[in-house]
Design an enzyme around this catalytic site. Structure first.
Site, PDB file in Angstrom:
ATOM      1  N   GLU A 157      13.323 -38.221   2.969  1.00 24.88           N
ATOM      2  CA  GLU A 157      12.644 -37.227   2.139  1.00 24.88           C
ATOM      3  C   GLU A 157      11.177 -37.630   2.002  1.00 24.88           C
ATOM      4  OE1 GLU A 157      13.714 -37.433  -2.129  1.00 24.88           O
ATOM      5  OE2 GLU A 157      15.345 -38.727  -1.468  1.00 24.88           O
ATOM      6  N   CYS A 168      18.506 -38.120  -1.400  1.00 22.80           N
ATOM      7  CA  CYS A 168      19.074 -39.425  -1.016  1.00 22.80           C
ATOM      8  C   CYS A 168      20.386 -39.307  -0.248  1.00 22.80           C
ATOM      9  CB  CYS A 168      19.324 -40.272  -2.254  1.00 22.80           C
ATOM     10  SG  CYS A 168      17.834 -40.575  -3.187  1.00 22.80           S
ATOM     11  N   HIS A 210      25.358 -45.118  -4.312  1.00 21.42           N
ATOM     12  CA  HIS A 210      23.909 -44.932  -4.190  1.00 21.42           C
ATOM     13  C   HIS A 210      23.292 -45.582  -5.430  1.00 21.42           C
ATOM     14  CE1 HIS A 210      19.962 -43.266  -4.085  1.00 21.42           C
ATOM     15  NE2 HIS A 210      20.176 -42.448  -5.104  1.00 21.42           N
TER      16      HIS A 210
HETATM   17  P1  HMG Z   1      13.637 -43.945 -19.716  1.00 19.23           P
HETATM   18  O1  HMG Z   1      13.508 -42.776 -20.621  1.00 19.23           O
HETATM   19  O2  HMG Z   1      12.427 -44.751 -19.493  1.00 19.23           O
HETATM   20  O3  HMG Z   1      14.678 -44.994 -20.192  1.00 19.23           O
HETATM   21  O4  HMG Z   1      14.234 -43.377 -18.323  1.00 19.23           O
HETATM   22  P2  HMG Z   1      15.669 -45.026 -21.452  1.00 19.23           P
HETATM   23  O5  HMG Z   1      14.894 -44.983 -22.681  1.00 19.23           O
HETATM   24  O6  HMG Z   1      16.799 -44.047 -21.243  1.00 19.23           O
HETATM   25  O7  HMG Z   1      16.212 -46.497 -21.243  1.00 19.23           O
HETATM   26  C1  HMG Z   1      16.906 -46.840 -20.087  1.00 19.23           C
HETATM   27  C2  HMG Z   1      18.006 -47.809 -20.487  1.00 19.23           C
HETATM   28  O8  HMG Z   1      17.396 -49.022 -20.953  1.00 19.23           O
HETATM   29  C3  HMG Z   1      18.877 -47.304 -21.640  1.00 19.23           C
HETATM   30  O9  HMG Z   1      20.196 -47.734 -21.372  1.00 19.23           O
HETATM   31  C4  HMG Z   1      18.330 -48.080 -22.837  1.00 19.23           C
HETATM   32  O10 HMG Z   1      19.276 -48.268 -23.880  1.00 19.23           O
HETATM   33  C5  HMG Z   1      17.981 -49.398 -22.185  1.00 19.23           C
HETATM   34  P3  HMG Z   1      21.336 -46.640 -21.047  1.00 19.23           P
HETATM   35  O11 HMG Z   1      21.477 -45.813 -22.264  1.00 19.23           O
HETATM   36  O12 HMG Z   1      20.834 -45.828 -19.883  1.00 19.23           O
HETATM   37  O13 HMG Z   1      22.544 -47.470 -20.722  1.00 19.23           O
HETATM   38  N1  HMG Z   1      16.994 -50.203 -22.931  1.00 19.23           N
HETATM   39  C6  HMG Z   1      17.088 -51.530 -23.090  1.00 19.23           C
HETATM   40  N2  HMG Z   1      18.006 -52.426 -22.692  1.00 19.23           N
HETATM   41  C7  HMG Z   1      17.799 -53.745 -23.003  1.00 19.23           C
HETATM   42  N3  HMG Z   1      16.733 -54.175 -23.726  1.00 19.23           N
HETATM   43  C8  HMG Z   1      15.804 -53.304 -24.163  1.00 19.23           C
HETATM   44  C9  HMG Z   1      15.950 -51.922 -23.838  1.00 19.23           C
HETATM   45  N4  HMG Z   1      15.217 -50.803 -24.093  1.00 19.23           N
HETATM   46  C10 HMG Z   1      15.875 -49.755 -23.539  1.00 19.23           C
HETATM   47  N5  HMG Z   1      14.748 -53.752 -24.858  1.00 19.23           N
HETATM   48  C11 HMG Z   1      15.351 -43.124 -16.237  1.00 19.23           C
HETATM   49  C12 HMG Z   1      15.185 -43.997 -17.480  1.00 19.23           C
HETATM   50  C13 HMG Z   1      16.365 -43.764 -15.311  1.00 19.23           C
HETATM   51  C14 HMG Z   1      15.843 -41.728 -16.663  1.00 19.23           C
HETATM   52  C15 HMG Z   1      13.961 -43.019 -15.524  1.00 19.23           C
HETATM   53  O14 HMG Z   1      13.576 -44.278 -15.055  1.00 19.23           O
HETATM   54  C16 HMG Z   1      13.947 -42.024 -14.381  1.00 19.23           C
HETATM   55  O15 HMG Z   1      13.713 -40.835 -14.577  1.00 19.23           O
HETATM   56  N6  HMG Z   1      14.183 -42.508 -13.120  1.00 19.23           N
HETATM   57  C17 HMG Z   1      14.202 -41.637 -11.939  1.00 19.23           C
HETATM   58  C18 HMG Z   1      15.443 -40.763 -11.865  1.00 19.23           C
HETATM   59  C19 HMG Z   1      16.676 -41.486 -11.388  1.00 19.23           C
HETATM   60  O16 HMG Z   1      16.613 -42.557 -10.811  1.00 19.23           O
HETATM   61  N7  HMG Z   1      17.847 -40.849 -11.563  1.00 19.23           N
HETATM   62  C20 HMG Z   1      19.106 -41.404 -11.103  1.00 19.23           C
HETATM   63  C21 HMG Z   1      20.159 -40.351 -10.799  1.00 19.23           C
HETATM   64  S1  HMG Z   1      19.546 -39.141  -9.648  1.00 19.23           S
HETATM   65  C22 HMG Z   1      19.598 -39.972  -8.116  1.00 19.23           C
HETATM   66  O17 HMG Z   1      20.222 -40.985  -7.996  1.00 19.23           O
HETATM   67  C23 HMG Z   1      18.826 -39.374  -6.995  1.00 19.23           C
HETATM   68  C24 HMG Z   1      17.507 -40.053  -6.701  1.00 19.23           C
HETATM   69  O18 HMG Z   1      17.728 -41.278  -6.032  1.00 19.23           O
HETATM   70  C25 HMG Z   1      16.610 -39.126  -5.877  1.00 19.23           C
HETATM   71  C26 HMG Z   1      17.136 -38.533  -4.594  1.00 19.23           C
HETATM   72  O19 HMG Z   1      18.275 -38.106  -4.492  1.00 19.23           O
HETATM   73  O20 HMG Z   1      16.317 -38.393  -3.680  1.00 19.23           O
HETATM   74  C27 HMG Z   1      16.727 -40.374  -7.947  1.00 19.23           C
END
Ligand code: HMG
Length: 386
Positions: free
Chosen positions: A79, A111, A233
Site C-alpha cells: 500500500e 495490510c 497481523h
Molecule cells: P492512543 O489514543 O494514543 O492510545 O491510540 P490509548 O490512549 O488508547 O492507549 C493505548 C494503550 O496504552 C491503552 O491500552 C492504554 O490503557 C495504555 P488498551 O486499552 O488499548 O489495552 N496506556 C498505558 N499502559 C501502560 N502505562 C501507561 C499507559 N498509558 C496508556 N502509562 C492507537 C492507540 C493504537 C489507536 C493509535 O496508536 C493508532 O491509531 N494506531 C494506528 C491504527 C492501528 O494500528 N490500528 C490497528 C488495527 S487496524 C490494522 O491492523 C490495519 C493497519 O495495519 C493498516 C492496514 O491495514 O494497512 C493499521
C-alpha cells in the site's frame, strides 16, 4: 499435491529509534509505548529506501541461479506503491535480475494483500506444479509526527516463495476470507500519511478475527487444541494480545497458556521494527519460528487483516527442516544503527513522497543492497549497491 510456503525472508531499513526516547520527546509516559502499545523500537526510512528497494532486499536473500529460473510469477503486495500505473513488481523483478518471461503484478488491500498473494500463488502452483511464485509484502507505515499513530509506524518487507512440496509450511485446504466496506484506515491519493480512526480500527480487527475463526472452526471442526500457535497481523504487538484475549477470555488451561506463550514469541521481531503493513503477519510467523517452540508437524493458524476492510484466517502444517528456510532476522536487527529523534524527524521529512522535482539522494551512508538514488524526468532511479 502439497502446496505452501517454501522459504521466507525479511528485510528492513538500516536505522531505528528507541521508543523511550520518542516518548520523552512527545511528553508521554514511556510505559504507554512499551506496555500499552507493546513497541520498543521503530524502523526509520532514509530517502534512499522505498517499497521497491525494501521488497528487493527481502527477496534477494532467497535468490539462487536455480530459483531465478523457476520463478514464474512475482506478486508484490503493497500500500506504499510508487506509481499509480506501473507495478512495484516490475522494478523489483528488474533489480533481482529475473527472466523476461516472468508474470508480475502489484496487489493492494491495505495490510491484507500479501495473504491474497499467498492464496493466488497457491492457485498458480496448482495449475503449474513445476513453477515457483515469489510473493513479497513491502511497506512503509506513516501516520505523521506527533500523531497517536506515530508510535505504530514502521517499515520493512517479507519475501516468500510458494511452491509444490514446500519445505516450510504446507497450506491446509480451508481458509476463510471476509470483507466489508469500512472506513477504519485509508490513504487518499493526495496524502503521504495514513488517515485512521484508531480505536474503531482495533475493534473492527477483533470482529474480523472472531468471525473468520468461528467460520473456520465450523468448516474444519478444528479446536484450539489443534493449534500450536495462532499468529496475527501485528500493527503493534498489543493488537495480537487484544485479539487473542477476545478469543480466550479468562481461560487458563493448557491450550490458552500454549497460545499465549506462542503469541509472545511471535511478537518479538515486530516489537523491534513496528508495523510492516502487508508483511507484519509474516514477520510474526518468522518470529514464532525463531523464538518459539516450533516443531515440524505443528499446525499454525494465521490471521491476516487489512483495513478497509478484509480479513482471512487460514492454517498450515510446519514441515521437517523448516528452520533452514528462513533468514537470520536477529542478526539483521542487531546490525541496525540507532538514530536520534531529531535525525528521525529530519529523515521523515526528506522522503521523495509526492514531489515531481528532479532530485539526487546521497546513498553513501545507506548500507542497504538496493537504493532509490533519486528522480529524473518523473522517473524513479534505482541502483544495486555493489
Ligand atoms: P492512543 O489514543 O494514543 O492510545 O491510540 P490509548 O490512549 O488508547 O492507549 C493505548 C494503550 O496504552 C491503552 O491500552 C492504554 O490503557 C495504555 P488498551 O486499552 O488499548 O489495552 N496506556 C498505558 N499502559 C501502560 N502505562 C501507561 C499507559 N498509558 C496508556 N502509562 C492507537 C492507540 C493504537 C489507536 C493509535 O496508536 C493508532 O491509531 N494506531 C494506528 C491504527 C492501528 O494500528 N490500528 C490497528 C488495527 S487496524 C490494522 O491492523 C490495519 C493497519 O495495519 C493498516 C492496514 O491495514 O494497512 C493499521
Amino acid at each position: 499435491m502439497k502446496i505452501g510456503i517454501d522459504q521466507l525472508s525479511f528485510a528492513t531499513t538500516p536505522y531505528y529509534i528507541d521508543l523511550v526516547e520518542l516518548a520523552k520527546a512527545r511528553d508521554v509516559d514511556p510505559n504507554k509505548y512499551l506496555i500499552g502499545i507493546g513497541q520498543e523500537k521503530q524502523a526509520v526510512v532514509p530517502p534512499t529506501q522505498d517499497a521497491v528497494t525494501l521488497g528487493a532486499a527481502a527477496a534477494q536473500k532467497l535468490m539462487t541461479p536455480e530459483l531465478k529460473e523457476r520463478i514464474s510469477t512475482v506478486l508484490v503486495a503493497t500500500e506504499s506503491g510508487v506509481d499509480n500505473s506501473k507495478a512495484t513488481a516490475i522494478y523489483i523483478k528488474h533489480l533481482l535480475g529475473l527472466s523476461m518471461f516472468t508474470r508480475v503484478v502489484e496487489l493492494k488491500e491495505a495490510c491484507y494483500a500479501a495473504t491474497a498473494g499467498v492464496m493466488m500463488a497457491k492457485g498458480l502452483v496448482a495449475a503449474d506444479p513445476q513453477s515457483v511464485v515469489l510473493v513479497i509484502g513491502t511497506d512503509i507505515a506513516r501516520y505523521g509526527l506527533g500523531t497517536p499513530g506515530e508510535v505504530t509506524q514502521g517499515a520493512g518487507a517479507v519475501a516468500m516463495t510458494v511452491a509444490a512440496n514446500p519445505r516450510l509450511l504446507e497450506l491446509d485446504q480451508v481458509s476463510v476470507a471476509a470483507s466489508d466496506d469500512i472506513m477504519d484506515f485509508w490513504r487518499p491519493l493526495y496524502a503521504e500519511n495514513a488517515m485512521v480512526d484508531g480505536k474503531y480500527s482495533t475493534q473492527v480487527y477483533i470482529n474480523f478475527f472472531l468471525e473468520t475463526f468461528e467460520r473456520y472452526q465450523q468448516m474444519t471442526g478444528r479446536q484450539l487444541a489443534d493449534f500450536a500457535a495462532l499468529l496475527f497481523h501485528l500493527p503493534f504487538t498489543k493488537m495480537g494480545k487484544k485479539a487473542l484475549d477476545a478469543l480466550l477470555g479468562d481461560r487458563d488451561d493448557l491450550d490458552s497458556r500454549r497460545l499465549r506463550e506462542a503469541l509472545t514469541a511471535s511478537q518479538q521481531y515486530s516489537r523491534q521494527v513496528g508495523n510492516l503493513y502487508t508483511g507484519s503477519l509474516y514477520l510474526g510467523l518468522l518470529s514464532y519460528l525463531q523464538n518459539g517452540h516450533a516443531k515440524a508437524g505443528q499446525r499454525l493458524g494465521l490471521f491476516s487483516y487489512g483495513s478497509g476492510a478484509e480479513g482471512e484466517f487460514y492454517s498450515g502444517v510446519l514441515q521437517p527442516g523448516f528452520e533452514k528456510q528462513l533468514n537470520d532476522v536477529s542478526a539483521d536487527l542487531g546490525g541496525r544503527q540507532q538514530i536520534s529523534i531529531s535525525e528521525y524527524e529530519q529523515l521523515f521529512n526528506s522522503q521523495l513522497g509526492l514531489s515531481a522535482e528532479d532530485v539526487t539522494f546521497d546513498t553513501s551512508k545507506d548500507p542497504s543492497p538496493f537504493w532509490l538514488t533519486g528522480q529524473k524526468n518523473h522517473q524513479r532511479q534505482y541502483k544495486a549497491n555493489n
